[in-house]
Scaffold this active site. Structure first.
Site, PDB file in Angstrom:
ATOM      1  N   ARG A   1       0.829  -0.945   0.035  1.00 24.86           N
ATOM      2  CA  ARG A   1      -0.228   0.047  -0.058  1.00 24.86           C
ATOM      3  C   ARG A   1       1.039   1.386   0.055  1.00 24.86           C
ATOM      4  O   ARG A   1       2.019   1.398   0.589  1.00 24.86           O
ATOM      5  CB  ARG A   1      -0.918   0.077   1.105  1.00 24.86           C
ATOM      6  CG  ARG A   1      -1.618   1.278   1.439  1.00 24.86           C
ATOM      7  CD  ARG A   1      -2.395   1.385   2.638  1.00 24.86           C
ATOM      8  NE  ARG A   1      -1.429   1.486   3.669  1.00 24.86           N
ATOM      9  CZ  ARG A   1      -0.956   2.855   4.098  1.00 24.86           C
ATOM     10  NH1 ARG A   1      -1.222   3.935   3.335  1.00 24.86           N
ATOM     11  NH2 ARG A   1       0.004   2.750   4.910  1.00 24.86           N
ATOM     12  N   VAL A   2       0.369   2.364  -0.819  1.00 24.42           N
ATOM     13  CA  VAL A   2       0.956   3.499  -0.557  1.00 24.42           C
ATOM     14  C   VAL A   2      -0.020   4.551  -0.438  1.00 24.42           C
ATOM     15  O   VAL A   2      -1.094   4.289  -0.888  1.00 24.42           O
ATOM     16  CB  VAL A   2       1.793   3.860  -1.860  1.00 24.42           C
ATOM     17  CG1 VAL A   2       3.188   2.959  -1.971  1.00 24.42           C
ATOM     18  CG2 VAL A   2       1.189   3.757  -3.185  1.00 24.42           C
ATOM     19  N   SER A   3       0.332   5.681   0.254  1.00 21.42           N
ATOM     20  CA  SER A   3      -0.884   6.858   0.439  1.00 21.42           C
ATOM     21  C   SER A   3      -0.963   7.546  -0.738  1.00 21.42           C
ATOM     22  O   SER A   3      -1.980   8.165  -0.669  1.00 21.42           O
ATOM     23  CB  SER A   3      -0.416   7.524   1.697  1.00 21.42           C
ATOM     24  OG  SER A   3      -0.169   6.877   2.885  1.00 21.42           O
ATOM     25  N   THR A   4       0.028   7.912  -1.580  1.00 19.17           N
ATOM     26  CA  THR A   4      -0.182   8.643  -2.777  1.00 19.17           C
ATOM     27  C   THR A   4       0.346   8.119  -4.115  1.00 19.17           C
ATOM     28  O   THR A   4       1.741   7.165  -3.769  1.00 19.17           O
ATOM     29  CB  THR A   4       0.528  10.160  -2.510  1.00 19.17           C
ATOM     30  OG1 THR A   4       0.578  10.831  -3.674  1.00 19.17           O
ATOM     31  CG2 THR A   4       1.994   9.956  -1.854  1.00 19.17           C
TER      32      THR A   4
END
Length: 201
Positions: free
Chosen positions: A8-11
């Site tokens: 997962r990445v936030s951006t």
């Protein structure tokens, strides 16, 4: 062993899940594990719940179907930002017979040492919650003794009657907010009360 990889990445702007997946693929290959699936959430905060993270939701459903025996992530914050949420998630996985491997901690909850480490983390999270609750209660008690009024301030009767009249006239809530300088939650409460007790209109 069949494993699921989660990244997962936030951006999406300056981050990519590919680096995480590459590291996890290398780990799985080195251990002789079979990758049963790869699940990703891109541009989504770790604070979001399962309902806002399609990759996490799909992985948990696959775990329920028994499609793999372990989930692998590069770091705990890829799964979530909240330790209580993580503890709950690991407990659910444990009930399904699914372990968790966290690469940067070399943590493996399928082993006794890994479970112990995670349980200690869970105990610390519970202790922190109790401390916060105790401080909150002490603060409220101190405020009461000082004669401070707790809770949201009440809307003056005249303002509430004006909101009643505007609602009855069909004025949109956004406009009522501007006219009365009262928050939406209060106006919705009054609207709900009017609907429940039409005789009081």
């Amino acid at each position: 062993m069949k494993v699921a990889l989660y990244a997962r990445v936030s951006t999406k702007k300056d981050q990519t899940v590919e680096n995480q997946l590459l590291a996890l693929r290398d780990w799985a290959e080195g251990r002789g594990h079979t990758i049963a699936g790869e699940y990703v959430d891109e541009g989504i905060s770790g604070k979001k719940g399962r309902d806002k993270r399609p990759g996490l939701d799909a992985m948990e459903k696959a775990a329920t179907r028994g499609e793999f025996e372990m989930i692998a992530v590069t770091a705990l914050d890829r799964l979530g930002r909240s330790l209580p949420h993580l503890v709950g998630l690991v407990a659910e996985l444990e009930a399904l017979g699914v372990g968790l491997f966290v690469r940067n901690l070399a943590l493996d909850t399928s082993t006794p040492a890994g479970r112990l480490m995670f349980n200690v983390m869970g105990s610390l999270a519970e202790f922190e919650r109790e401390l916060i609750r105790e401080r909150t209660m002490l603060g409220l008690e101190r405020a009461r003794r000082q004669g401070k009024t707790l809770g949201r301030p009440k809307v003056p009767g005249a303002t509430e009657r004006r909101i009643h009249a505007l609602l009855e006239s069909g004025v949109p809530i956004n406009k009522i907010m501007r006219l009365t300088r009262v928050g939406a939650s209060t106006i919705y409460r009054i609207k709900k009360e009017l609907a429940a007790c039409p005789s009081n209109q």
